[in-house]
Design a protein around this motif. Structure first.
Motif: not given
Ligand code: AMP
Length: 440
Positions: A291-295, A311-313
């Motif tokens: 899994x990945x995420x970012x702003x 921001x989330x993932x």
């Protein structure tokens, strides 16, 4: 509705390519993962949001990026009967942000902390760990640019994997800064890549013109060789962008969450800014990212809302399940009933249906053994069911108003067979159940 006669009458229909049935043997593991997601979201005080599986095409086209693979090649789109252009959602950040704007969540105390769990659709090339219908658990924290929120979201994701027993995982993290840092970087990157234009993959040659950033996470091996020596975005961050990233990593250090700075993580979508990250199992190959995420500070504005950071993932549930099953952390299993009920004769049946319901009313799970079979075959079925006791109601029990209990799973000092008054059946089952828990 009338169907035309199927000319392939003899063909056996199957689930669409890249889409799977989740059978009872797997759904127990799936429920455990879902429960853990829910629990981790609870302890961080995130609230569940459920958005439609179908959205207006614009929700994704405007935000994810018109030239992204997700929009260009992978989206399931259709016109409905009223002519609306719709898409099966390929991801949920854009959908959740659409809901944030639509429901005026800007007027709530910020940040608004949300989670979701659901199905997503991507017309991807199916392979192990890559499906066309996938399940994701995701987090969106909207309305604050505080770097500590990036770290909170990352720590929630890390806590999820730890709670599930997935310990051998690596966190790769990077910052892609804001638009102004990025424009200097893009000039340098474009200059470097153009020297290798002829050697780049076809996709990357196209991206060199549209969005060279996307070449950085290309899966093509030659592209990757070229990228190794390319300029690094971290060297181009403005002071403010660098300070943001530093505060995120400092929080991660305080939290004892280890990470690698990974220049190749830029995430494929247009809306990311500042911090971007990915978790993957250590030593994994192939389709491995968990899994990945970012702003995504510009996304809500892109959707027509007020300028609002977020921001989330998202994490892939199928990938989590594959890892849990491979490592033997979770079994494929079906939960057995507590009690297998055997009714003999029509009077026995009459009493048994009532008693079985009474047990269920007390939260005890009961499997009803089918009628019209011999005692021997019903006992065999009871043993195979995994129940810890069988309850038998025959003519004798009807006359005596009793119930015969056969203990199927070993419990050290209890008799294997006993008889109790029907009115004491619930208590008797409970006693045996607690005894077997103690013995275990
Ligand atoms: P993304 O929304 O692309 O950042 O994906 C987040 C996570 O969802 C990935 O790290 C995978 O675990 C999972 N995922 C993405 N695409 C697929 C797919 N086609 N099949 C299964 N899992 C996927």
């Amino acid at each position: 509705m009338k169907f035309e006669k199927d000319t392939r009458e003899k063909n056996i229909l199957q689930a669409p390519r890249g889409m799977r049935d989740i059978l009872p043997s797997e759904s127990v593991a799936l429920s455990k993962v879902r429960d853990t997601c829910r629990e981790v979201a609870r302890i961080f005080d995130y609230r569940e949001i459920v958005t439609p599986i179908v959205e207006d095409i614009g929700v994704f086209a405007r935000t994810v990026g018109d030239d992204s693979d997700l929009v260009q090649k992978e989206m399931y789109t259709f016109d409905d009967r009223g002519g609306e252009q719709l898409a099966l959602r390929p991801e949920n950040t854009a959908g959740v942000c659409r809901a944030y704007i639509e429901h005026g969540m800007k007027s709530l105390p910020q940040p608004v902390r949300l989670w979701y769990f659901g199905s997503f659709f991507r017309y991807d090339r199916p392979q192990a760990g890559r499906y066309r219908q996938l399940t994701q658990f995701g987090i969106e924290a909207i309305g604050s640019e505080d770097p500590s929120l990036d770290a909170e979201v990352i720590s929630l994701q890390s806590k999820l994997y730890k709670s599930l027993g997935l310990n051998d995982i690596r966190l790769g993290i990077n910052s892609i800064g804001t638009q102004s840092s990025r424009s200097n970087f893009l000039l340098a990157l474009g200059g470097y890549l153009r020297k290798f234009e002829a050697e780049l993959s076809e996709d990357s040659q196209r991206r060199l013109k549209t969005n060279p950033m996307r070449i950085i996470d290309s899966k093509d091996l030659t592209d990757q060789e070229i990228i190794k020596d390319a300029p690094k975005i971290l060297d181009f961050l403005s002071e403010g962008d660098e300070a943001h990233f530093h505060r995120v990593t400092r929080d991660l250090d305080s939290l004892g969450i280890s990470y690698d700075i990974d220049h190749s993580i830029v995430r494929g979508l247009d809306y990311y800014t500042h911090t971007v990250w990915e978790f993957e199992p250590i030593g994994a190959s192939g389709q491995s990212t968990l899994g990945g995420g970012g702003r995504y500070d510009g996304l809500i504005e892109e959707l027509g809302g007020p300028s609002t950071p977020g921001v989330g993932f998202a994490t892939g549930i199928e990938r989590i399940l594959i890892n849990l099953l491979d490592k033997g952390i979770i079994d494929q299993q079906v939960i057995p009933p507590d009690v297998f009920f055997i009714a003999l004769g029509s009077e026995g049946h009459h009493t048994a249906v009532k008693l079985a319901m009474e047990l269920r009313d007390h939260g005890i799970s009961v499997k009803a053994g089918g009628g019209g079979r011999s005692m021997k075959s019903l006992m065999r079925a009871a043993n195979n069911s995994g129940a810890f006791v069988a309850v038998v109601i025959g003519d004798e029990e009807v006359t005596e108003q009793s119930a015969a209990i056969r203990i199927l799973r070993d419990s050290a000092d209890s008799d294997r067979n006993l008889k109790v008054p029907q009115e004491d059946l619930v208590t008797a089952i409970r006693d045996i159940q607690s005894q077997s828990v103690v013995d275990a």
